[in-house]
Design a protein around this motif. Structure first.
Motif, PDB file in Angstrom:
ATOM      1  N   THR A  10      -5.515  13.105   8.125  1.00  0.00           N
ATOM      2  CA  THR A  10      -5.855  11.811   8.716  1.00  0.00           C
ATOM      3  C   THR A  10      -5.220  10.635   7.972  1.00  0.00           C
ATOM      4  OG1 THR A  10      -7.872  11.630   7.378  1.00  0.00           O
ATOM      5  CG2 THR A  10      -8.063  12.731   9.528  1.00  0.00           C
ATOM      6  N   CYS A  11      -4.213  10.913   7.172  1.00  0.00           N
ATOM      7  CA  CYS A  11      -3.615   9.862   6.344  1.00  0.00           C
ATOM      8  C   CYS A  11      -3.148   8.675   7.176  1.00  0.00           C
ATOM      9  CB  CYS A  11      -2.447  10.431   5.532  1.00  0.00           C
ATOM     10  SG  CYS A  11      -1.691   9.229   4.394  1.00  0.00           S
ATOM     11  N   ILE A  23       0.864  -1.170   0.000  1.00  0.00           N
ATOM     12  CA  ILE A  23       0.000   0.000   0.000  1.00  0.00           C
ATOM     13  C   ILE A  23       0.904   1.223   0.000  1.00  0.00           C
ATOM     14  CG2 ILE A  23      -1.948  -1.140   1.100  1.00  0.00           C
ATOM     15  CD1 ILE A  23      -1.109   0.060   3.764  1.00  0.00           C
ATOM     16  N   VAL A  24       0.430   2.331  -0.546  1.00  0.00           N
ATOM     17  CA  VAL A  24       1.320   3.474  -0.747  1.00  0.00           C
ATOM     18  C   VAL A  24       0.648   4.777  -0.360  1.00  0.00           C
ATOM     19  CG1 VAL A  24       2.383   2.267  -2.705  1.00  0.00           C
ATOM     20  CG2 VAL A  24       0.634   4.001  -3.142  1.00  0.00           C
ATOM     21  N   THR A  25       1.487   5.770  -0.111  1.00  0.00           N
ATOM     22  CA  THR A  25       1.017   7.150  -0.049  1.00  0.00           C
ATOM     23  C   THR A  25       1.499   7.868  -1.310  1.00  0.00           C
ATOM     24  OG1 THR A  25       2.964   7.989   1.121  1.00  0.00           O
ATOM     25  CG2 THR A  25       1.115   7.173   2.460  1.00  0.00           C
ATOM     26  N   ARG A  44      -4.093   3.074   9.226  1.00  0.00           N
ATOM     27  CA  ARG A  44      -4.237   2.161  10.363  1.00  0.00           C
ATOM     28  C   ARG A  44      -5.612   1.485  10.337  1.00  0.00           C
ATOM     29  NH1 ARG A  44      -2.829   2.583  16.753  1.00  0.00           N
ATOM     30  NH2 ARG A  44      -0.879   3.432  15.983  1.00  0.00           N
ATOM     31  N   GLU A  45      -6.629   2.260   9.974  1.00  0.00           N
ATOM     32  CA  GLU A  45      -7.975   1.678   9.885  1.00  0.00           C
ATOM     33  C   GLU A  45      -8.045   0.656   8.749  1.00  0.00           C
ATOM     34  OE1 GLU A  45     -12.655   3.043   9.305  1.00  0.00           O
ATOM     35  OE2 GLU A  45     -11.051   4.547   9.229  1.00  0.00           O
ATOM     36  N   LYS A  60       6.094  11.249  10.754  1.00  0.00           N
ATOM     37  CA  LYS A  60       4.997  11.245  11.728  1.00  0.00           C
ATOM     38  C   LYS A  60       3.796  10.485  11.182  1.00  0.00           C
ATOM     39  CE  LYS A  60       2.092  14.217  14.609  1.00  0.00           C
ATOM     40  NZ  LYS A  60       0.892  13.389  14.308  1.00  0.00           N
ATOM     41  N   MET A  61       3.475  10.693   9.910  1.00  0.00           N
ATOM     42  CA  MET A  61       2.365   9.981   9.293  1.00  0.00           C
ATOM     43  C   MET A  61       2.602   8.475   9.328  1.00  0.00           C
ATOM     44  SD  MET A  61       1.694   8.275   6.248  1.00  0.00           S
ATOM     45  CE  MET A  61       2.900   8.977   5.118  1.00  0.00           C
TER      46      MET A  61
END
Length: 353
Positions: A208-209, A182-184, A214-215, A235-236
Motif C-alpha cells: 500500500t506504499c 518525502i521519500v521511499t 497519496r493519503e 507503479k508505486m
C-alpha cells in the motif's frame, strides 16, 4: 600514469602506460586523491565499454595545472569534480586515474572541514539530482537563485529511493529550495533519510506504499523523482501521484508497461552526462545530442553548491571507504553490479586527504 581503463574483452583493466592528460581550455589537471563508485560505473562498462578509455565519474584531488581561461582555480586548490568515464569521444576523460581533468564550471572548491575522501562522492550526485529536479526533461521545479534564498512552496516532492546517493542529494536540494521532500526507503533507513531533510518516509516493500503516500499528501502530489526505476517502483510512484496528474522523472529508461497507464502523468528520464554540454555518444536510447542548456545550468548549479558546502548546508552521503587503490575498483564495481551496496557510496582512497 596508472589508470583503470576499459578492457579489450570487456570489464576494466589496470594500465600503467596511460598518458597524463593535458589541460584543455576551461579545465584543470588534478592529482586524484580519492574516487567514488556509482551504479553508472557498473552499467556503462557492461552496456557500452570503450577499450582503452579511462573509467570513472567522481573524484577529488589537488589542482596541479590550469588550462587556458581558467580563473576560479589555481595550482594547489582542493577540488571536487564530475566527469564521465569510458567516453568514446574523449578516452582521457575518466576519474579512475592518478591524474584527471576537472572542468572549471562543473567543479567546486572543497572547504577545509571536508576531506577529499568525502568530497570525492559529491560531484555525480550534484549533477544528477540537479538535472532531475530543475531542468528538462526533469521535474523543472524552481531552483533558488542563491544559497541564502528564502522561499517556501510547501509543495510535496517524492524521491523514490531516498537512501541512494542521488536520493540524499535530491532531498537536500529540495529542502533548500523550499519544497517538502518525502521519500521511499527501507524502514532501517528512515533515520538516515530524515537526517538529510525527508519530512516523511514510506516503506517501498509495502503493498500500500503508493496509496499511503497519496493519503499523506492529501491527493496533492504532482512531482516524483525515481532513483530506482524498475516496474514495481514506477507503479508505486504512479499510485502516489494525485488525481490531477503530474510529472514522473527517472534515472533510467522507463517501461511503457506502466508509462501509459495514466495519461495525466508526463513520464520521462534523463542521462546525467548531458550536463557536460557535449553529445552523449552511447548506442540506442541512451544517446543524447549536445544540450547546451544543461551545461549552462550545471555552471550555476556547481557555483551554488560550492557556497552551500562552505556554509555546511550540504553533506555527503554515508561512505564505505575501500583501500587498495585503483586495483581495488573492479571488485567494488562488481559489488554494485550484484547489489551488495546499500545506503552507502563506495570510495577508494588513492592518496587520502
Amino acid at each position: 600514469m596508472k589508470a583503470l581503463v576499459g578492457g579489450d574483452s570487456g570489464g576494466y583493466r589496470l594500465a600503467d602506460d596511460i598518458h597524463i592528460p593535458v589541460p584543455k581550455p576551461g579545465t584543470m589537471l588534478c592529482r586524484v586523491h580519492a574516487v567514488a563508485l556509482s551504479p553508472y560505473d557498473a552499467k556503462i562498462v557492461d552496456y557500452s565499454n570503450t577499450p582503452g578509455a579511462v573509467g570513472g565519474c567522481d573524484f577529488a584531488g589537488i589542482v596541479v595545472e590550469v588550462g587556458e581561461g581558467v580563473t576560479r582555480f589555481e595550482a594547489g586548490d582542493r577540488v571536487l569534480a564530475v566527469t564521465f568515464g569510458l567516453n568514446p569521444s574523449d578516452k582521457a576523460a575518466g576519474a579512475f586515474a592518478e591524474y584527471a581533468l576537472a572542468t572549471e564550471d562543473l567543479s567546486c572548491h572543497v572547504p577545509d572541514d571536508l576531506s577529499l575522501t568525502q568530497a570525492s562522492s559529491l560531484g555525480l550526485g550534484i549533477a544528477t539530482a540537479g538535472l532531475a529536479l530543475f531542468q528538462a526533461p526533469g521535474l523543472q521545479l524552481v531552483m533558488p537563485r542563491s544559497a541564502s534564498a528564502d522561499q517556501d512552496t510547501s509543495e510535496f516532492v517524492l524521491v523514490s529511493g531516498g537512501a541512494t546517493g542521488t536520493g540524499t542529494m535530491a532531498t537536500q536540494l529540495l529542502k533548500i529550495a523550499g519544497y517538502t521532500p518525502i521519500v521511499t526507503c527501507s524502514p532501517a533507513n528512515n533515520a538516515l533519510c530524515e537526517s538529510y531533510g525527508a519530512a516523511a518516509c514510506f516503506d517501498y516493500h509495502s503493498a500500500t506504499c503508493g496509496a499511503d503516500i497519496r493519503e499523506y499528501t492529501a491527493n496533492s502530489l504532482t512531482s516524483v523523482l525515481d532513483c530506482v526505476t524498475d516496474v514495481p517502483t514506477m507503479k508505486m510512484c504512479y499510485d502516489a501521484i494525485g488525481s490531477s496528474g503530474g510529472k514522473y522523472v527517472a534515472l533510467e529508461s522507463i517501461t511503457p508497461i506502466i508509462k501509459y497507464t495514466r495519461r495525466d502523468i508526463r513520464a520521462d528520464w534523463l542521462m546525467a552526462p548531458s550536463i557536460m554540454g557535449t553529445p552523449v555518444e552511447l548506442p540506442g536510447t541512451y544517446g543524447r545530442p549536445s544540450i547546451l542548456e544543461h551545461r549552462r545550468f550545471g555552471s550555476g548549479l556547481f557555483l551554488l553548491v560550492e557556497r552551500l558546502l562552505q556554509e555546511g548546508a550540504i553533506k555527503n552521503h554515508p561512505l564505505e571507504v575501500r583501500e587498495g587503490g585503483l586495483a581495488r575498483i573492479p571488485a567494488c564495481v562488481n559489488d554494485l553490479r550484484v547489489g551488495n551496496v546499500r545506503a552507502k557510496r563506495q570510495v577508494v582512497s588513492l592518496l587520502g586527504g
